[in-house]
Scaffold this active site. Structure first.
Site, PDB file in Angstrom:
ATOM      1  N   GLY A  66       0.825  -1.206   0.000  1.00  0.00           N
ATOM      2  CA  GLY A  66       0.000   0.000   0.000  1.00  0.00           C
ATOM      3  C   GLY A  66       0.854   1.249   0.000  1.00  0.00           C
ATOM      4  O   GLY A  66       2.044   1.202   0.332  1.00  0.00           O
ATOM      5  N   CYS A  93       5.049  -6.473   1.497  1.00  0.00           N
ATOM      6  CA  CYS A  93       5.492  -5.078   1.490  1.00  0.00           C
ATOM      7  C   CYS A  93       4.848  -4.304   2.652  1.00  0.00           C
ATOM      8  O   CYS A  93       5.169  -4.562   3.799  1.00  0.00           O
ATOM      9  CB  CYS A  93       5.230  -4.447   0.132  1.00  0.00           C
ATOM     10  SG  CYS A  93       6.271  -3.008  -0.128  1.00  0.00           S
ATOM     11  N   TYR A  94       3.899  -3.406   2.358  1.00  0.00           N
ATOM     12  CA  TYR A  94       3.240  -2.700   3.467  1.00  0.00           C
ATOM     13  C   TYR A  94       2.679  -3.708   4.465  1.00  0.00           C
ATOM     14  O   TYR A  94       2.774  -3.537   5.675  1.00  0.00           O
ATOM     15  CB  TYR A  94       2.102  -1.818   2.933  1.00  0.00           C
ATOM     16  CG  TYR A  94       1.423  -0.971   4.001  1.00  0.00           C
ATOM     17  CD1 TYR A  94       1.780   0.361   4.184  1.00  0.00           C
ATOM     18  CD2 TYR A  94       0.429  -1.508   4.831  1.00  0.00           C
ATOM     19  CE1 TYR A  94       1.167   1.141   5.158  1.00  0.00           C
ATOM     20  CE2 TYR A  94      -0.193  -0.740   5.808  1.00  0.00           C
ATOM     21  CZ  TYR A  94       0.182   0.578   5.964  1.00  0.00           C
ATOM     22  OH  TYR A  94      -0.432   1.343   6.931  1.00  0.00           O
ATOM     23  N   HIS A 186       7.563  -8.154  -3.939  1.00  0.00           N
ATOM     24  CA  HIS A 186       6.210  -8.407  -4.453  1.00  0.00           C
ATOM     25  C   HIS A 186       6.132  -9.718  -5.240  1.00  0.00           C
ATOM     26  O   HIS A 186       6.424  -9.737  -6.433  1.00  0.00           O
ATOM     27  CB  HIS A 186       5.768  -7.245  -5.352  1.00  0.00           C
ATOM     28  CG  HIS A 186       5.501  -5.996  -4.571  1.00  0.00           C
ATOM     29  ND1 HIS A 186       4.253  -5.688  -4.083  1.00  0.00           N
ATOM     30  CD2 HIS A 186       6.334  -5.017  -4.158  1.00  0.00           C
ATOM     31  CE1 HIS A 186       4.324  -4.551  -3.412  1.00  0.00           C
ATOM     32  NE2 HIS A 186       5.569  -4.118  -3.441  1.00  0.00           N
ATOM     33  N   GLU A 188       3.625 -11.118  -6.383  1.00  0.00           N
ATOM     34  CA  GLU A 188       2.528 -11.116  -7.353  1.00  0.00           C
ATOM     35  C   GLU A 188       2.929 -10.591  -8.723  1.00  0.00           C
ATOM     36  O   GLU A 188       2.200 -10.754  -9.696  1.00  0.00           O
ATOM     37  CB  GLU A 188       1.340 -10.293  -6.813  1.00  0.00           C
ATOM     38  CG  GLU A 188       1.523  -8.772  -6.777  1.00  0.00           C
ATOM     39  CD  GLU A 188       2.229  -8.270  -5.514  1.00  0.00           C
ATOM     40  OE1 GLU A 188       2.930  -9.071  -4.860  1.00  0.00           O
ATOM     41  OE2 GLU A 188       2.087  -7.070  -5.194  1.00  0.00           O
ATOM     42  N   ASP A 245     -19.554  -6.950 -19.802  1.00  0.00           N
ATOM     43  CA  ASP A 245     -19.978  -7.246 -18.430  1.00  0.00           C
ATOM     44  C   ASP A 245     -21.477  -7.495 -18.343  1.00  0.00           C
ATOM     45  O   ASP A 245     -21.927  -8.521 -17.834  1.00  0.00           O
ATOM     46  CB  ASP A 245     -19.635  -6.081 -17.487  1.00  0.00           C
ATOM     47  CG  ASP A 245     -18.140  -5.925 -17.277  1.00  0.00           C
ATOM     48  OD1 ASP A 245     -17.397  -6.837 -17.670  1.00  0.00           O
ATOM     49  OD2 ASP A 245     -17.725  -4.894 -16.724  1.00  0.00           O
ATOM     50  N   LYS A 389     -12.052  -8.250 -15.528  1.00  0.00           N
ATOM     51  CA  LYS A 389     -12.501  -8.241 -16.923  1.00  0.00           C
ATOM     52  C   LYS A 389     -12.092  -9.514 -17.671  1.00  0.00           C
ATOM     53  O   LYS A 389     -12.894 -10.101 -18.383  1.00  0.00           O
ATOM     54  CB  LYS A 389     -11.907  -7.009 -17.609  1.00  0.00           C
ATOM     55  CG  LYS A 389     -12.586  -6.611 -18.882  1.00  0.00           C
ATOM     56  CD  LYS A 389     -13.963  -6.114 -18.594  1.00  0.00           C
ATOM     57  CE  LYS A 389     -14.479  -5.037 -19.444  1.00  0.00           C
ATOM     58  NZ  LYS A 389     -15.590  -4.361 -18.763  1.00  0.00           N
TER      59      LYS A 389
HETATM   60  N1  LIG Z   1     -26.837   2.607 -21.724  1.00  0.00           N
HETATM   61  C1  LIG Z   1     -27.005   1.740 -20.733  1.00  0.00           C
HETATM   62  N2  LIG Z   1     -28.192   1.120 -20.573  1.00  0.00           N
HETATM   63  C2  LIG Z   1     -28.374   0.243 -19.583  1.00  0.00           C
HETATM   64  N3  LIG Z   1     -27.441  -0.073 -18.676  1.00  0.00           N
HETATM   65  C3  LIG Z   1     -26.243   0.507 -18.763  1.00  0.00           C
HETATM   66  C4  LIG Z   1     -25.947   1.432 -19.801  1.00  0.00           C
HETATM   67  N4  LIG Z   1     -24.669   1.834 -19.642  1.00  0.00           N
HETATM   68  C5  LIG Z   1     -24.182   1.172 -18.567  1.00  0.00           C
HETATM   69  N5  LIG Z   1     -25.109   0.372 -18.021  1.00  0.00           N
HETATM   70  C6  LIG Z   1     -24.979  -0.459 -16.805  1.00  0.00           C
HETATM   71  O1  LIG Z   1     -23.797  -0.091 -16.101  1.00  0.00           O
HETATM   72  C7  LIG Z   1     -22.967  -1.224 -15.924  1.00  0.00           C
HETATM   73  C8  LIG Z   1     -21.519  -0.842 -15.894  1.00  0.00           C
HETATM   74  O2  LIG Z   1     -21.076  -0.381 -17.134  1.00  0.00           O
HETATM   75  P1  LIG Z   1     -19.687  -0.910 -17.675  1.00  0.00           P
HETATM   76  O3  LIG Z   1     -19.377  -0.099 -18.883  1.00  0.00           O
HETATM   77  O4  LIG Z   1     -18.720  -0.981 -16.559  1.00  0.00           O
HETATM   78  O5  LIG Z   1     -19.996  -2.421 -18.035  1.00  0.00           O
HETATM   79  P2  LIG Z   1     -20.524  -3.019 -19.398  1.00  0.00           P
HETATM   80  O6  LIG Z   1     -21.046  -1.934 -20.244  1.00  0.00           O
HETATM   81  O7  LIG Z   1     -21.429  -4.146 -19.109  1.00  0.00           O
HETATM   82  O8  LIG Z   1     -19.254  -3.639 -19.975  1.00  0.00           O
HETATM   83  P3  LIG Z   1     -17.998  -2.875 -20.535  1.00  0.00           P
HETATM   84  O9  LIG Z   1     -17.172  -2.543 -19.307  1.00  0.00           O
HETATM   85  O10 LIG Z   1     -17.390  -3.892 -21.401  1.00  0.00           O
HETATM   86  O11 LIG Z   1     -18.480  -1.651 -21.240  1.00  0.00           O
HETATM   87  C9  LIG Z   1     -23.329  -2.131 -17.055  1.00  0.00           C
HETATM   88  O12 LIG Z   1     -22.951  -3.451 -16.784  1.00  0.00           O
HETATM   89  C10 LIG Z   1     -24.816  -1.944 -17.101  1.00  0.00           C
HETATM   90  O13 LIG Z   1     -25.401  -2.675 -16.044  1.00  0.00           O
HETATM   91  N1  LIG Z   2       4.707  -1.158  -2.003  1.00  0.00           N
HETATM   92  C1  LIG Z   2       4.450  -0.951  -0.732  1.00  0.00           C
HETATM   93  O1  LIG Z   2       3.641  -1.635  -0.103  1.00  0.00           O
HETATM   94  C2  LIG Z   2       5.138   0.222  -0.097  1.00  0.00           C
HETATM   95  C3  LIG Z   2       4.966   0.281   1.394  1.00  0.00           C
HETATM   96  C4  LIG Z   2       5.441   1.595   1.988  1.00  0.00           C
HETATM   97  N2  LIG Z   2       4.585   2.660   1.513  1.00  0.00           N
HETATM   98  C5  LIG Z   2       6.900   1.825   1.595  1.00  0.00           C
HETATM   99  O2  LIG Z   2       7.218   2.770   0.917  1.00  0.00           O
HETATM  100  O3  LIG Z   2       7.734   1.068   1.968  1.00  0.00           O
END
Ligand SMILES: Nc1ncnc2c1ncn2[C@@H]1O[C@H](COP(=O)(O)OP(=O)(O)OP(=O)(O)O)[C@@H](O)[C@H]1O
Ligand SMILES: NC(=O)CC[C@H](N)C(=O)O
Ligand SMILES: O=c1[nH]c(=O)c2[nH+]cn([C@@H]3O[C@H](COP(=O)(O)O)[C@@H](O)[C@H]3O)c2[nH]1
Ligand SMILES: [Mg+2]
Length: 533
Positions: A66, A93-94, A186, A188, A245, A389
Site C-alpha cells: 500500500g 510489502c506494506y 512483491h 505477485e 460485463d 474483466k
Molecule cells: N446505456 C445503458 N443502458 C443500460 N445499462 C447501462 C448502460 N450503460 C451502462 N449500463 C450499466 O452499467 C454497468 C456498468 O457499465 P460498464 O461499462 O462498466 O460495463 P458493461 O457496459 O457491461 O461492460 P464494458 O465494461 O465492457 O463496457 C453495465 O454493466 C450496465 O449494467
Molecule cells: N509497495 C508498498 O507496499 C510500499 C509500502 C510503503 N509505503 C513503503 O514505501 O515502503
C-alpha cells in the site's frame, strides 16, 4: 442476505484466501495469480474490514502492499482480531511492515533510499521445517521486484529472517512457531518470476486451501445462487449496455430465471453510432435475450444542457439512468399483472466487475448507472462483482457468447458525454460519433483491435483553425486515444503505426464536418486517466 443464499456464495463453497487490500496498485494481481494460476479462490476486501463482519472463515489471510507508511498518523491498520483467527497470515510489502509495526512500532522506519526494481534475494535456511515452508523448493537465491521506501530495521520479536537482499536485511520473515510470514518484495508481479511458487506455498501448503477454482463450477454455482436469491416469483430488471460485463450477466440471469428477467438498454443520447440497434439485434437474435430499448436521448441531452463540469455531467447522467429504470420497473410490474409471470420487480441487475476496493482517493465518480438511491426500492444483484474483466471474458466464452462481443472494448456508462469535453449538445454528439466510428473501423480494418484494450475519439471544447479546399475552417480538435492495459488501473498509450494514424487523421478531417485537427493522446495512466473526464 438469506442464509441459503449466503451458503451458496463462492467463499462458502471454495476454500478461500482473504486478501486485505491496503491500496497497492498491484493488490488485484495477488488475487488474479491465486485464482488463475494457483486455482485457489481468493476474495479481496478493504484493509479496514472488521473480522466480526465476515460471513465466512478464510483459510488464510494476505495483507497487501500500500502507498501509506505504517508509522504515519493516519495510516490504515488491520483489525487485530485477524491474529486471533488462528489462520496463516502473509504480509506483502506494506503488509509485512504492518506485521512488524504491530509487534513494536520501532521495527519499521523510512529507509535511506527508495528501492524500486529488481533485487537479488538470498534465501536463508530456516531454523525449523515450519519457517522453511514459504520458500520451499525455491533454492538459495531468486530474483524479486521491490517497490518500497520504508523497511524493517529490526527483526520483530518471535520471528526469524528467511530472506534478505543487499538493501533489506529482513526481506523475508517467518514467525518461529506461528504460521505468520512477511516479504518485503512483491511475489505477485511478473518481475518476480518465481513469485507464484511463493503464493502457492502459502495458499496450498501452508493454509491447506484446495486448488479447485474453476470458472465452469463458478457458473453452475452462480446460477443456483441467483435462483435462491430471487426466489420463485420476484422479477429482475437488468441494466444491459451491450458491453461484455452486462451481456454476460444478462445471459447468466436468463439461464437462471428465464423470462422473469427483463433486460433494458437505455439510449442515453450519447451512445456510439448505431449502437442501440446493433446491441438489440445481437442480444435478441444471437443470445435470445429479450431486450427493451428505452429512448431517453432527449431527456438526457436536455438535462445536460449548459453543464460543463465533468463530475456534474456524470452525476446528472447517473440520476437520469435511475429515473428511467424506476419507470421501467413500474411498467414491467404492471404489464405482468394477470400473467403467469406476475410478481414484484425486486432486483436490479448490474454488470459491474471488480474495481479498486482499497483506501484510494476518488479520482472520478465511476458510476455504472449511478449509486442506487433509497427511493429505488430495488435490491442490487451483481453476479460478476468478484471477477476481473479477463475473467468475465472467460466466463462469457463458457456461456457461449460470440468472440466479437466477448472481446469488445469497454464503453463507459456516461458514454460519449465524458469524451465531449465541456458542454454536450446534439451537434457535438454527432461529430464525436462520426469520428469515433471512423477511428474504430480503421483499427478493425488494420487488424489491430485486439492489440489495444480501449480506443475512442474525444472532441475538444475549443476550436482550431485549418484550411480545407483553400478555405478557412474553424472546427473542433479530435483527440484520438488508444491504450493497452490489463486491469484498467494503469495503462500505456498504444504504439500506433504512424501511417495508420495519418490515414485515420485524413479520413476524420475529410469526412467529419466540424473537425479541423486530429491529435493523438500519448499520456500514460497514471498520471492521465483513460477517459478524458
Ligand atoms: N446505456 C445503458 N443502458 C443500460 N445499462 C447501462 C448502460 N450503460 C451502462 N449500463 C450499466 O452499467 C454497468 C456498468 O457499465 P460498464 O461499462 O462498466 O460495463 P458493461 O457496459 O457491461 O461492460 P464494458 O465494461 O465492457 O463496457 C453495465 O454493466 C450496465 O449494467
Ligand atoms: N509497495 C508498498 O507496499 C510500499 C509500502 C510503503 N509505503 C513503503 O514505501 O515502503
Ligand atoms: O461504466 C463506467 N462508468 C463510468 O462512469 C466510467 N468512467 C470510466 N469508465 C471506464 O473505466 C476505465 C478506467 O477509466 P478512467 O481511467 O478514465 O478512470 C475505462 O475503461 C473507462 O472507460 C467507466 N465505466
Ligand atoms: Mg459499458
Amino acid at each position: 442476505m438469506a442464509a441459503n443464499v449466503e451458503a451458496e456464495a463462492p467463499h462458502n463453497t471454495f476454500d478461500t484466501i482473504l486478501l486485505l487490500d491496503f491500496g497497492s496498485q498491484t493488490s488485484h494481481l495477488i488475487l488474479r495469480r491465486l485464482r488463475n494460476e494457483a486455482r485457489v479462490y481468493c476474495e479481496m476486501l478493504p484493509c479496514t474490514t472488521k473480522l466480526a463482519e465476515l460471513t465466512f472463515k478464510p483459510k488464510g489471510i494476505i495483507l497487501s502492499g500500500g502507498p501509506a507508511s505504517v508509522y504515519d498518523k493516519d495510516a490504515p491498520h488491520v483489525d487485530p482480531a485477524i491474529f486471533d483467527l488462528g489462520v496463516p497470515i502473509l504480509g506483502i510489502c506494506y503488509g509485512c511492515q504492518e506485521l512488524a509495526w504491530r509487534i513494536d512500532s520501532a521495527n519499521v522506519a523510512g529507509g535511506k533510499i527508495r528501492e524500486y526494481g529488481h533485487a537479488d534475494v538470498t534465501i536463508h535456511n530456516g531454523a525449523n521445517s515450519h519457517t522453511n515452508r514459504l520458500f520451499a523448493g525455491l533454492g538459495e537465491t531468486m530474483h524479486a521486484y521491490m517497490s518500497h521506501f520504508d523497511k524493517l530495521v529490526k527483526l520483530p520479536e518471535g520471528f526469524e529472517v528467511i530472506a534478505s537482499t543487499q538493501n533489506s536485511e529482513y526481506a523475508g520473515i517467518a514467525h518461529q512457531t506461528k504460521p505468520i510470514y512477511g516479504v518485503q518484495f512483491h511475489p505477485e508481479l511478473e518481475h518476480t518470476p518465481r513469485g507464484i511458487e511463493i503464493l502457492r506455498n502459502f495458499a496450498i501448503e501452508i493454509c491447506g486451501a484446495q486448488p479447485n477454482w474453476e470458472m465452469k463450477d463458478f457458473i453452475k454455482k452462480e446460477i443456483v445462487r441467483i435462483r435462491h436469491l430471487v426466489g420463485d416469483r420476484a422479477q429482475v430488471i437488468g441494466a444491459v449496455s451491450g458491453g461484455v460485463d452486462s451481456t454476460v450477466a444478462a445471459k447468466l440471469m436468463q439461464e437462471a430465471i428465464g423470462d422473469r428477467f427483463h433486460a433494458i438498454l437505455v439510449n442515453n443520447g450519447v451512445m456510439r453510432l448505431n449502437e442501440c440497434e446493433q446491441v438489440k439485434e445481437t442480444l435478441d437474435e444471437h443470445l435470445g435475450i429479450n431486450l427493451t430499448v428505452v429512448d431517453g436521448a432527449e431527456l438526457f441531452l436536455s438535462r445536460l444542457k449548459g453543464v460543463n463540469e465533468p463530475e456534474k455531467k456524470r452525476k446528472i447522467i447517473g440520476a437520469t439512468f435511475i429515473d428511467l429504470f424506476q419507470q421501467e420497473a413500474l411498467r414491467i410490474e404492471k404489464e405482468a399483472e394477470n400473467t403467469p409471470n406476475a410478481g414484484p420487480v425486486e432486483w436490479f441487475l448490474q454488470g459491474t466487475s471488480v474495481s479498486y476496493k482499497g483506501p484510494s482517493a476518488t479520482i472520478k465518480t465511476h458510476h455504472n448507472v449511478g449509486g442506487l438511491p433509497e427511493t429505488l426500492k430495488l435490491k442490487l444483484i451483481e453476479p460478476l462483482r468478484e471477477l476481473f474483466k479477463d475473467e468475465v471474458r472467460e466466463f462469457g466464452r463458457e456461456l457461449g457468447i460470440h468472440r466479437d462481443l466477448v472481446m469488445r472494448h469497454p464503453f463507459p456508462g456516461p458514454g460519449l458525454a465524458i469524451r465531449i469535453l465541456g458542454e454536450v449538445d446534439a451537434e457535438r454528439v454527432a461529430i464525436a460519433r462520426a469520428a469515433d466510428h471512423i477511428f474504430i473501423s480503421e483499427i478493425r480494418a488494420a487488424g489491430v483491435y485486439d492489440e489495444m484494450s480501449q480506443a475512442y475519439v474525444a472532441i475538444s471544447k475549443d476550436r482550431a483553425v485549418g484550411v480545407q479546399g483553400d478555405a478557412r475552417v474553424y472546427g473542433y480538435i479530435a483527440i484520438l486515444r488508444a491504450v493497452k492495459t490489463l486491469d484498467f488501473m494503469s495503462a500505456e498509450p498504444y504504439n500506433f503505426d504512424f501511417a495508420l494514424l495519418k490515414k485515420i487523421s485524413t479520413r476524420i478531417v475529410n469526412e467529419v464536418e466540424g473537425i479541423a485537427r486530429v491529435t493523438y493522446d500519448i499520456t500514460s495512466k497514471p498520471p492521465g486517466t483513460i477517459e478524458m473526464e
